[in-house]
Scaffold this motif. Structure first.
Motif, PDB file in Angstrom:
ATOM      1  N   ASN A  97      -8.600   2.026  -3.243  1.00 31.73           N
ATOM      2  CA  ASN A  97      -7.289   2.654  -3.433  1.00 31.73           C
ATOM      3  C   ASN A  97      -6.772   3.106  -2.078  1.00 31.73           C
ATOM      4  OD1 ASN A  97      -8.425   5.553  -3.141  1.00 31.73           O
ATOM      5  ND2 ASN A  97      -9.616   4.708  -4.850  1.00 31.73           N
ATOM      6  N   PHE A  98      -5.479   3.445  -2.056  1.00 31.39           N
ATOM      7  CA  PHE A  98      -4.819   3.840  -0.812  1.00 31.39           C
ATOM      8  C   PHE A  98      -4.226   5.232  -0.981  1.00 31.39           C
ATOM      9  CE2 PHE A  98      -4.795  -0.775  -1.026  1.00 31.39           C
ATOM     10  CZ  PHE A  98      -5.340  -1.113   0.204  1.00 31.39           C
ATOM     11  N   GLN A  99      -3.653   5.762   0.107  1.00 30.14           N
ATOM     12  CA  GLN A  99      -3.162   7.134   0.073  1.00 30.14           C
ATOM     13  C   GLN A  99      -2.096   7.323  -1.003  1.00 30.14           C
ATOM     14  OE1 GLN A  99      -4.580   9.619   1.978  1.00 30.14           O
ATOM     15  NE2 GLN A  99      -3.468  10.871   0.494  1.00 30.14           N
ATOM     16  N   ALA A 100      -1.220   6.338  -1.169  1.00 32.00           N
ATOM     17  CA  ALA A 100      -0.181   6.458  -2.197  1.00 32.00           C
ATOM     18  C   ALA A 100      -0.789   6.589  -3.585  1.00 32.00           C
ATOM     19  CB  ALA A 100       0.752   5.252  -2.138  1.00 32.00           C
ATOM     20  N   ARG A 145       5.917   9.498 -17.380  1.00 29.80           N
ATOM     21  CA  ARG A 145       5.704   9.512 -15.942  1.00 29.80           C
ATOM     22  C   ARG A 145       5.913   8.116 -15.370  1.00 29.80           C
ATOM     23  NH1 ARG A 145       4.706  13.508 -12.521  1.00 29.80           N
ATOM     24  NH2 ARG A 145       3.301  12.114 -11.439  1.00 29.80           N
ATOM     25  N   PRO A 146       6.538   7.995 -14.206  1.00 28.67           N
ATOM     26  CA  PRO A 146       6.640   6.680 -13.596  1.00 28.67           C
ATOM     27  C   PRO A 146       5.254   6.095 -13.351  1.00 28.67           C
ATOM     28  CG  PRO A 146       8.078   8.252 -12.484  1.00 28.67           C
ATOM     29  CD  PRO A 146       7.185   9.038 -13.410  1.00 28.67           C
ATOM     30  N   ALA A 147       5.106   4.819 -13.651  1.00 30.71           N
ATOM     31  CA  ALA A 147       3.804   4.168 -13.511  1.00 30.71           C
ATOM     32  C   ALA A 147       3.599   3.613 -12.116  1.00 30.71           C
ATOM     33  CB  ALA A 147       3.675   3.051 -14.542  1.00 30.71           C
ATOM     34  N   GLY A 148       4.527   3.824 -11.226  1.00 32.00           N
ATOM     35  CA  GLY A 148       4.433   3.230  -9.896  1.00 32.00           C
ATOM     36  C   GLY A 148       5.291   1.989  -9.831  1.00 32.00           C
ATOM     37  N   LYS A 149       5.101   1.178  -8.818  1.00 32.34           N
ATOM     38  CA  LYS A 149       5.862  -0.045  -8.673  1.00 32.34           C
ATOM     39  C   LYS A 149       4.930  -1.228  -8.548  1.00 32.34           C
ATOM     40  CE  LYS A 149       9.869   2.110  -6.444  1.00 32.34           C
ATOM     41  NZ  LYS A 149      10.751   2.096  -5.255  1.00 32.34           N
ATOM     42  N   ASN A 151      -2.008  -8.569 -13.590  1.00 32.71           N
ATOM     43  CA  ASN A 151      -0.910  -8.997 -12.719  1.00 32.71           C
ATOM     44  C   ASN A 151      -0.844  -8.179 -11.432  1.00 32.71           C
ATOM     45  OD1 ASN A 151       0.012  -6.554 -13.736  1.00 32.71           O
ATOM     46  ND2 ASN A 151       2.129  -7.247 -14.019  1.00 32.71           N
ATOM     47  N   ASP A 152      -1.901  -7.400 -11.145  1.00 37.45           N
ATOM     48  CA  ASP A 152      -1.932  -6.603  -9.924  1.00 37.45           C
ATOM     49  C   ASP A 152      -2.631  -7.412  -8.843  1.00 37.45           C
ATOM     50  OD1 ASP A 152      -2.524  -4.763  -7.868  1.00 37.45           O
ATOM     51  OD2 ASP A 152      -2.480  -3.101  -9.295  1.00 37.45           O
ATOM     52  N   PRO A 153      -1.993  -7.615  -7.690  1.00 42.54           N
ATOM     53  CA  PRO A 153      -2.610  -8.446  -6.655  1.00 42.54           C
ATOM     54  C   PRO A 153      -3.923  -7.898  -6.132  1.00 42.54           C
ATOM     55  CG  PRO A 153      -0.655  -7.339  -5.810  1.00 42.54           C
ATOM     56  CD  PRO A 153      -0.646  -7.151  -7.291  1.00 42.54           C
ATOM     57  N   ILE A 154      -4.121  -6.576  -6.182  1.00 40.63           N
ATOM     58  CA  ILE A 154      -5.400  -6.063  -5.684  1.00 40.63           C
ATOM     59  C   ILE A 154      -6.531  -6.414  -6.651  1.00 40.63           C
ATOM     60  CG2 ILE A 154      -5.400  -3.746  -6.692  1.00 40.63           C
ATOM     61  CD1 ILE A 154      -6.444  -2.794  -3.896  1.00 40.63           C
ATOM     62  N   VAL A 155      -6.225  -6.532  -7.942  1.00 41.49           N
ATOM     63  CA  VAL A 155      -7.241  -6.991  -8.891  1.00 41.49           C
ATOM     64  C   VAL A 155      -7.574  -8.446  -8.601  1.00 41.49           C
ATOM     65  CG1 VAL A 155      -7.835  -7.276 -11.324  1.00 41.49           C
ATOM     66  CG2 VAL A 155      -6.422  -5.338 -10.603  1.00 41.49           C
ATOM     67  N   LEU A 156      -6.548  -9.249  -8.320  1.00 43.19           N
ATOM     68  CA  LEU A 156      -6.780 -10.639  -7.936  1.00 43.19           C
ATOM     69  C   LEU A 156      -7.657 -10.717  -6.698  1.00 43.19           C
ATOM     70  CD1 LEU A 156      -6.234 -13.699  -8.100  1.00 43.19           C
ATOM     71  CD2 LEU A 156      -4.065 -13.285  -6.912  1.00 43.19           C
ATOM     72  N   ALA A 157      -7.412  -9.821  -5.745  1.00 41.60           N
ATOM     73  CA  ALA A 157      -8.195  -9.840  -4.515  1.00 41.60           C
ATOM     74  C   ALA A 157      -9.664  -9.555  -4.769  1.00 41.60           C
ATOM     75  CB  ALA A 157      -7.628  -8.816  -3.528  1.00 41.60           C
ATOM     76  N   HIS A 158      -9.960  -8.847  -5.859  1.00 44.52           N
ATOM     77  CA  HIS A 158     -11.343  -8.509  -6.204  1.00 44.52           C
ATOM     78  C   HIS A 158     -11.882  -9.393  -7.325  1.00 44.52           C
ATOM     79  CE1 HIS A 158     -11.928  -4.749  -3.880  1.00 44.52           C
ATOM     80  NE2 HIS A 158     -10.618  -4.668  -3.958  1.00 44.52           N
ATOM     81  N   ALA A 159     -11.150 -10.426  -7.690  1.00 44.05           N
ATOM     82  CA  ALA A 159     -11.511 -11.194  -8.889  1.00 44.05           C
ATOM     83  C   ALA A 159     -12.854 -11.890  -8.779  1.00 44.05           C
ATOM     84  CB  ALA A 159     -10.414 -12.216  -9.196  1.00 44.05           C
ATOM     85  N   THR A 181       0.805  -1.222   0.000  1.00 43.11           N
ATOM     86  CA  THR A 181       0.000   0.000   0.000  1.00 43.11           C
ATOM     87  C   THR A 181       0.837   1.270   0.000  1.00 43.11           C
ATOM     88  OG1 THR A 181      -0.165   0.068   2.411  1.00 43.11           O
ATOM     89  CG2 THR A 181      -1.837  -1.216   1.219  1.00 43.11           C
ATOM     90  N   SER A 182       2.162   1.107   0.118  1.00 47.54           N
ATOM     91  CA  SER A 182       3.012   2.298   0.240  1.00 47.54           C
ATOM     92  C   SER A 182       3.420   2.873  -1.110  1.00 47.54           C
ATOM     93  CB  SER A 182       4.278   1.957   1.043  1.00 47.54           C
ATOM     94  OG  SER A 182       5.112   1.059   0.326  1.00 47.54           O
ATOM     95  N   VAL A 183       3.171   2.145  -2.200  1.00 48.68           N
ATOM     96  CA  VAL A 183       3.509   2.642  -3.536  1.00 48.68           C
ATOM     97  C   VAL A 183       2.263   2.606  -4.403  1.00 48.68           C
ATOM     98  CG1 VAL A 183       5.934   1.969  -3.441  1.00 48.68           C
ATOM     99  CG2 VAL A 183       4.255   0.352  -4.300  1.00 48.68           C
ATOM    100  N   ALA A 184       2.206   3.520  -5.363  1.00 50.77           N
ATOM    101  CA  ALA A 184       1.043   3.617  -6.240  1.00 50.77           C
ATOM    102  C   ALA A 184       1.011   2.470  -7.238  1.00 50.77           C
ATOM    103  CB  ALA A 184       1.067   4.946  -6.982  1.00 50.77           C
ATOM    104  N   HIS A 185      -0.197   2.036  -7.573  1.00 52.58           N
ATOM    105  CA  HIS A 185      -0.411   1.016  -8.594  1.00 52.58           C
ATOM    106  C   HIS A 185      -1.344   1.574  -9.656  1.00 52.58           C
ATOM    107  CE1 HIS A 185       1.128  -2.788  -6.603  1.00 52.58           C
ATOM    108  NE2 HIS A 185       1.249  -1.883  -5.651  1.00 52.58           N
ATOM    109  N   PRO A 186      -1.088   1.291 -10.928  1.00 54.99           N
ATOM    110  CA  PRO A 186      -1.954   1.835 -11.989  1.00 54.99           C
ATOM    111  C   PRO A 186      -3.426   1.482 -11.817  1.00 54.99           C
ATOM    112  CG  PRO A 186       0.063   0.965 -12.945  1.00 54.99           C
ATOM    113  CD  PRO A 186       0.088   0.591 -11.491  1.00 54.99           C
ATOM    114  N   ALA A 187      -3.743   0.241 -11.447  1.00 49.50           N
ATOM    115  CA  ALA A 187      -5.154  -0.156 -11.324  1.00 49.50           C
ATOM    116  C   ALA A 187      -5.845   0.610 -10.204  1.00 49.50           C
ATOM    117  CB  ALA A 187      -5.258  -1.659 -11.085  1.00 49.50           C
ATOM    118  N   ARG A 188      -5.143   0.817  -9.086  1.00 50.37           N
ATOM    119  CA  ARG A 188      -5.755   1.527  -7.962  1.00 50.37           C
ATOM    120  C   ARG A 188      -5.858   3.021  -8.257  1.00 50.37           C
ATOM    121  NH1 ARG A 188      -1.954  -1.543  -4.138  1.00 50.37           N
ATOM    122  NH2 ARG A 188      -1.046   0.509  -3.786  1.00 50.37           N
TER     123      ARG A 188
END
Length: 278
Positions: free
Chosen positions: A35-38, A211-215, A111-119, A17-24
């Motif tokens: 989504n989270f603060q990052a 722009r960096p896409a996050g990690k 390949n984003d784990p948060i998408v998997l969590a909502h699958a 949750t400490s780094v931004a993800h494109p899906a979130r």
């Protein structure tokens, strides 16, 4: 029919949750809560440079709905491979397709784990159809094509709608995005369709730097957001027959029934097109 829920049983263990993800971040722009603060900080930083980013995100989602509607209603497509699925929201591919053809079958890939969590929300197929979810990366097309859940859900001897919506701009040239798309299309028969939307800098008064896409969840860079030109975007459709009206702004592709006036090309800064394999 619904495929078995994909593992691992606790995908949240992979979520940083400490780094931004494109899906979130995309979920944040759409007004979602997954989504989270990052992600919000990253989304706001993007909006500072491109103030209409939320308009772009909404229009991209509307394009997905219109493209799936065209494939299911007008082109007779009953199978969809949606790569770069993102967090489930309204009008997911299977919901749009199965509202027209209840027997439609859809495989989602991300390949984003948060998408998997909502699958689970993506596996709510109509009784006549089927959905499946693969935890996989677009940059490894053979793994996607060989996955047993894909093979159980889709018949690759029959036409497929390949959905690459707002994902290819996360694939830098070093990862051979054109080769990846070609390998996926090579595995699909004639009559299949390619649906793509992609960020561009063509309409911006001052070009934005990449722009960096996050990690990713394992801390590795996800690459850069690549703002490709119209010619670079059109190259993804090499050898395909472009469906009318061809390459357009994501807000303008078959958007006659959408609320008017439509956002300008500069406000959305995304190209969209659908091509048919002949």
């Amino acid at each position: 029919m619904t495929s078995g829920f994909p593992g691992p049983s606790n995908p949240s263990a992979r979520i940083d949750t400490s780094v931004a993800h494109p899906a979130r971040r995309y979920n944040y722009w759409l007004g979602g809560k997954d989504n989270f603060q990052a992600d919000r900080d990253s989304g706001d930083a993007w909006a500072a440079q491109f103030p209409t980013i939320r308009v772009s995100a909404r229009e991209n989602r509307r394009f997905l709905r219109r493209a799936v509607t065209h494939l299911a209603r007008d082109a007779g497509i009953r199978q969809f491979l949606d790569i770069g699925t993102g967090i489930p929201t309204a009008d997911n591919t299977h919901q749009v397709a199965q509202s027209i053809a209840p027997e439609a079958r859809v495989v989602y890939v991300d390949n984003d784990p948060i998408v998997l969590a909502h699958a689970r929300a993506l596996l709510t197929s109509s009784p006549e159809g089927a959905t499946a979810y693969l935890d996989a990366d677009l940059r490894d097309p053979q793994r996607i094509l060989d996955h047993p859940d894909l093979r159980r859900t889709l018949d690759l001897t029959r036409p497929v709608g390949l959905m690459l919506v707002a994902i290819l701009h996360f694939v830098p040239d070093d990862d051979d995005p054109y080769g990846v798309v070609a390998r996926l299309l090579d595995a699909l028969p004639a009559g299949s369709h390619l649906v793509v939307s992609h960020a561009t800098g063509d309409h911006l008064p001052v070009p934005l730097p990449p722009r960096p896409a996050g990690k990713s969840h394992d801390g590795d860079p996800n690459g850069l957001v690549v703002l490709r030109s119209r010619d670079e975007f059109t190259r993804f459709f090499t050898g395909l027959e472009l469906v009318a009206p061809g390459v357009r702004s994501v807000a303008q592709w078959r958007a006659e029934q959408e609320p008017q006036p439509r956002p300008t090309a500069a406000e959305v800064s995304m190209y969209a097109a659908v091509g048919r394999k002949v």
